[in-house]
Design an enzyme around this catalytic site. Structure first.
Site, PDB file in Angstrom:
ATOM      1  N   THR A 156     -44.069 -70.049  13.078  1.00  0.00           N
ATOM      2  CA  THR A 156     -44.860 -71.249  13.381  1.00  0.00           C
ATOM      3  C   THR A 156     -44.317 -72.492  12.660  1.00  0.00           C
ATOM      4  OG1 THR A 156     -46.347 -70.467  11.638  1.00  0.00           O
ATOM      5  CG2 THR A 156     -47.057 -70.114  13.912  1.00  0.00           C
ATOM      6  N   ALA A 157     -43.241 -72.319  11.893  1.00  0.00           N
ATOM      7  CA  ALA A 157     -42.696 -73.445  11.123  1.00  0.00           C
ATOM      8  C   ALA A 157     -41.505 -74.058  11.875  1.00  0.00           C
ATOM      9  CB  ALA A 157     -42.343 -72.952   9.721  1.00  0.00           C
ATOM     10  N   ASP A 196     -25.598 -77.503  17.147  1.00  0.00           N
ATOM     11  CA  ASP A 196     -25.954 -78.044  15.826  1.00  0.00           C
ATOM     12  C   ASP A 196     -26.210 -76.942  14.813  1.00  0.00           C
ATOM     13  OD1 ASP A 196     -25.753 -80.542  16.833  1.00  0.00           O
ATOM     14  OD2 ASP A 196     -27.862 -81.116  16.580  1.00  0.00           O
ATOM     15  N   ARG A 223     -21.928 -72.625  20.039  1.00  0.00           N
ATOM     16  CA  ARG A 223     -21.489 -73.983  19.694  1.00  0.00           C
ATOM     17  C   ARG A 223     -22.686 -74.902  19.782  1.00  0.00           C
ATOM     18  NH1 ARG A 223     -17.139 -71.898  22.330  1.00  0.00           N
ATOM     19  NH2 ARG A 223     -15.082 -72.298  21.424  1.00  0.00           N
ATOM     20  N   ASP A 235     -48.967 -74.856   2.862  1.00  0.00           N
ATOM     21  CA  ASP A 235     -48.013 -73.768   3.087  1.00  0.00           C
ATOM     22  C   ASP A 235     -46.767 -73.977   2.229  1.00  0.00           C
ATOM     23  OD1 ASP A 235     -49.540 -72.349   4.910  1.00  0.00           O
ATOM     24  OD2 ASP A 235     -48.802 -73.499   6.619  1.00  0.00           O
ATOM     25  N   ASN A 278     -38.916 -72.817  13.191  1.00  0.00           N
ATOM     26  CA  ASN A 278     -38.599 -72.063  14.415  1.00  0.00           C
ATOM     27  C   ASN A 278     -39.309 -72.624  15.636  1.00  0.00           C
ATOM     28  OD1 ASN A 278     -37.951 -69.487  16.050  1.00  0.00           O
ATOM     29  ND2 ASN A 278     -40.194 -69.491  15.980  1.00  0.00           N
ATOM     30  N   LYS A 279     -40.602 -72.921  15.452  1.00  0.00           N
ATOM     31  CA  LYS A 279     -41.390 -73.425  16.590  1.00  0.00           C
ATOM     32  C   LYS A 279     -40.887 -74.810  17.017  1.00  0.00           C
ATOM     33  CE  LYS A 279     -46.049 -74.278  18.238  1.00  0.00           C
ATOM     34  NZ  LYS A 279     -45.760 -75.665  18.613  1.00  0.00           N
ATOM     35  N   SER A 280     -40.513 -75.621  16.036  1.00  0.00           N
ATOM     36  CA  SER A 280     -40.030 -76.973  16.356  1.00  0.00           C
ATOM     37  C   SER A 280     -38.737 -76.941  17.166  1.00  0.00           C
ATOM     38  CB  SER A 280     -39.783 -77.774  15.078  1.00  0.00           C
ATOM     39  OG  SER A 280     -40.958 -77.910  14.339  1.00  0.00           O
TER      40      SER A 280
HETATM   41  P1  NAP Z   1     -42.077 -80.221   4.399  1.00  0.00           P
HETATM   42  O1  NAP Z   1     -40.998 -80.933   5.165  1.00  0.00           O
HETATM   43  O2  NAP Z   1     -42.765 -80.937   3.293  1.00  0.00           O
HETATM   44  O3  NAP Z   1     -43.188 -79.622   5.379  1.00  0.00           O
HETATM   45  C1  NAP Z   1     -42.920 -79.093   6.587  1.00  0.00           C
HETATM   46  C2  NAP Z   1     -44.220 -78.721   7.294  1.00  0.00           C
HETATM   47  O4  NAP Z   1     -44.117 -77.337   7.652  1.00  0.00           O
HETATM   48  C3  NAP Z   1     -45.498 -78.868   6.461  1.00  0.00           C
HETATM   49  O5  NAP Z   1     -46.494 -79.411   7.291  1.00  0.00           O
HETATM   50  C4  NAP Z   1     -45.813 -77.436   6.086  1.00  0.00           C
HETATM   51  O6  NAP Z   1     -47.215 -77.204   5.915  1.00  0.00           O
HETATM   52  C5  NAP Z   1     -45.358 -76.710   7.335  1.00  0.00           C
HETATM   53  N1  NAP Z   1     -45.122 -75.284   7.168  1.00  0.00           N
HETATM   54  C6  NAP Z   1     -44.503 -74.617   6.170  1.00  0.00           C
HETATM   55  N2  NAP Z   1     -44.508 -73.300   6.423  1.00  0.00           N
HETATM   56  C7  NAP Z   1     -45.156 -73.133   7.612  1.00  0.00           C
HETATM   57  C8  NAP Z   1     -45.474 -72.007   8.400  1.00  0.00           C
HETATM   58  N3  NAP Z   1     -45.104 -70.770   8.045  1.00  0.00           N
HETATM   59  N4  NAP Z   1     -46.127 -72.208   9.574  1.00  0.00           N
HETATM   60  C9  NAP Z   1     -46.481 -73.436   9.976  1.00  0.00           C
HETATM   61  N5  NAP Z   1     -46.213 -74.548   9.262  1.00  0.00           N
HETATM   62  C10 NAP Z   1     -45.543 -74.398   8.090  1.00  0.00           C
HETATM   63  O7  NAP Z   1     -41.407 -78.914   3.811  1.00  0.00           O
HETATM   64  P2  NAP Z   1     -42.003 -77.856   2.822  1.00  0.00           P
HETATM   65  O8  NAP Z   1     -43.465 -78.047   2.643  1.00  0.00           O
HETATM   66  O9  NAP Z   1     -41.098 -77.848   1.655  1.00  0.00           O
HETATM   67  O10 NAP Z   1     -41.781 -76.526   3.665  1.00  0.00           O
HETATM   68  C11 NAP Z   1     -40.492 -76.082   4.011  1.00  0.00           C
HETATM   69  C12 NAP Z   1     -40.606 -75.560   5.411  1.00  0.00           C
HETATM   70  O11 NAP Z   1     -40.769 -76.680   6.250  1.00  0.00           O
HETATM   71  C13 NAP Z   1     -39.356 -74.864   5.910  1.00  0.00           C
HETATM   72  O12 NAP Z   1     -39.399 -73.491   5.615  1.00  0.00           O
HETATM   73  C14 NAP Z   1     -39.431 -75.145   7.402  1.00  0.00           C
HETATM   74  O13 NAP Z   1     -40.013 -74.074   8.111  1.00  0.00           O
HETATM   75  C15 NAP Z   1     -40.351 -76.334   7.537  1.00  0.00           C
HETATM   76  N6  NAP Z   1     -39.625 -77.438   8.143  1.00  0.00           N
HETATM   77  C16 NAP Z   1     -39.972 -77.748   9.409  1.00  0.00           C
HETATM   78  C17 NAP Z   1     -39.272 -78.745  10.069  1.00  0.00           C
HETATM   79  C18 NAP Z   1     -39.640 -79.068  11.474  1.00  0.00           C
HETATM   80  O14 NAP Z   1     -40.627 -78.487  11.964  1.00  0.00           O
HETATM   81  N7  NAP Z   1     -38.886 -79.917  12.131  1.00  0.00           N
HETATM   82  C19 NAP Z   1     -38.238 -79.427   9.447  1.00  0.00           C
HETATM   83  C20 NAP Z   1     -37.910 -79.075   8.141  1.00  0.00           C
HETATM   84  C21 NAP Z   1     -38.620 -78.057   7.501  1.00  0.00           C
HETATM   85  P3  NAP Z   1     -48.053 -77.787   4.680  1.00  0.00           P
HETATM   86  O15 NAP Z   1     -48.261 -79.236   4.982  1.00  0.00           O
HETATM   87  O16 NAP Z   1     -49.321 -76.970   4.744  1.00  0.00           O
HETATM   88  O17 NAP Z   1     -47.251 -77.567   3.422  1.00  0.00           O
END
Ligand code: NAP
Length: 267
Positions: A160-161, A149, A147, A45, A163-165
């Site tokens: 599902t990214a 983080d 108020r 993704d 937002n879900k966390s």
């Molecule tokens: P990353 O830190 O390398 O990966 C974050 C994880 O989020 C990867 O497993 C990625 O899947 C997954 N992901 C990305 N888009 C998704 C979606 N729409 N639905 C479900 N899972 C998704 O960061 P990155 O690959 O550069 O991606 C940036 C995205 O990471 C941001 O947009 C944010 O949504 C997400 N993120 C999540 C957290 C958290 O959950 N705590 C923290 C920071 C960022 P793949 O392994 O398939 O690439």
């Protein structure tokens, strides 16, 4: 049809990218990374997010296809051992597609400048060292003083990214809506927020007006911006959409189940 291949740096993705290049060439499909009609991403993704950023100025002419080389993703419909089937689908392409909403983000700075962004997953505003304080407006109405983080404003496909966390709801990607989820809000006798995610309809918008400070961390998908003098950020559903070539039906809730629960799911 002109096709671009956009792979990540991983060894497997590079290998699959080369195989795909060969199969597309054998099928007399034109590879054009500058002006493609179809962009095939190879990776996860995150790779699709990078490709979206790379091609975001030409979204109206592009359909995306995601091949995953790791675990099943939310933007990736094809496994890396299915690229022959993918090439066959491209050969019989009749422009089948599905559109998903994007987030339009307009940032006003204190120096009177402003900047526009498009997000596929989400945009966040956070403050790391101290409490972030911001007025939150829904439409033109002041809704609350937040108020905590930070706040995460996401698209349905981004639900599902991150937002879900942070406790946001998973939203079906065909719903034209945007969601605001709190990140560690302070709630006590003095300070109060709604303390639950908010989902607004496509004709509404959310504006954040933070107290003046420069130590915010502002993000758009994978991009992180520090030390911006942010006066206000306005979030709404963009007029642009991301378009995916739809050669097969993937049930969204099955995908959610496989990604997060892992039990058998009858389609
Ligand atoms: P990353 O830190 O390398 O990966 C974050 C994880 O989020 C990867 O497993 C990625 O899947 C997954 N992901 C990305 N888009 C998704 C979606 N729409 N639905 C479900 N899972 C998704 O960061 P990155 O690959 O550069 O991606 C940036 C995205 O990471 C941001 O947009 C944010 O949504 C997400 N993120 C999540 C957290 C958290 O959950 N705590 C923290 C920071 C960022 P793949 O392994 O398939 O690439």
């Amino acid at each position: 049809m002109k096709v671009a291949i956009f792979e990540n740096d991983g060894e497997k993705s590079q290998k699959v990218g080369k195989e795909l290049y060969q199969k597309l060439t054998d099928a007399h499909i034109v590879i054009d990374n500058s002006h493609p009609e179809i962009v095939i991403t190879v990776g996860g993704d995150g790779t699709l997010l990078s490709a979206f950023k790379h091609y975001q100025d030409n979204l109206e002419n592009i359909r995306f296809v995601g091949v995953h080389t790791g675990h099943l993703g939310f933007y990736t419909d094809w496994r890396d051992d299915e690229i022959s089937d993918l090439v066959t689908s491209l050969q019989s392409d009749n422009k089948q597609s599905i559109n998903y909403p994007l987030l339009d983000v307009k940032v006003d700075y204190f120096d009177a400048e402003s900047e526009k962004f498009l997000a596929l997953n989400e945009s966040t505003l956070k403050r790391i060292n101290n409490t972030m304080v911001t007025d939150v407006y829904i439409g033109d109405q002041l809704f609350e003083k937040f108020r905590g983080d930070g706040l995460c404003i996401s698209t349905p496909t981004g639900s599902t990214a991150y937002n879900k966390s942070v406790g946001g709801a998973v939203i079906h990607p065909e719903l034209e809506s945007l969601q605001m989820a709190e990140i560690a809000s302070i709630n006590n006798r003095v300070f109060r927020t709604l303390s639950s995610p908010v989902i607004v309809a496509s004709n509404d918008w959310i504006t954040l007006k933070p107290t003046q400070s420069s130590d915010f961390v502002f993000s758009i998908d994978q991009e992180i911006y520090h030390n911006r003098q942010i006066k206000a950020i306005k979030y709404k559903i963009a007029k642009e959409h991301i378009c995916f070539a739809k050669y097969r039906h993937n049930n969204f809730w099955k995908r959610v189940n496989e990604a997060f629960i892992g039990s058998d799911y009858a389609d």
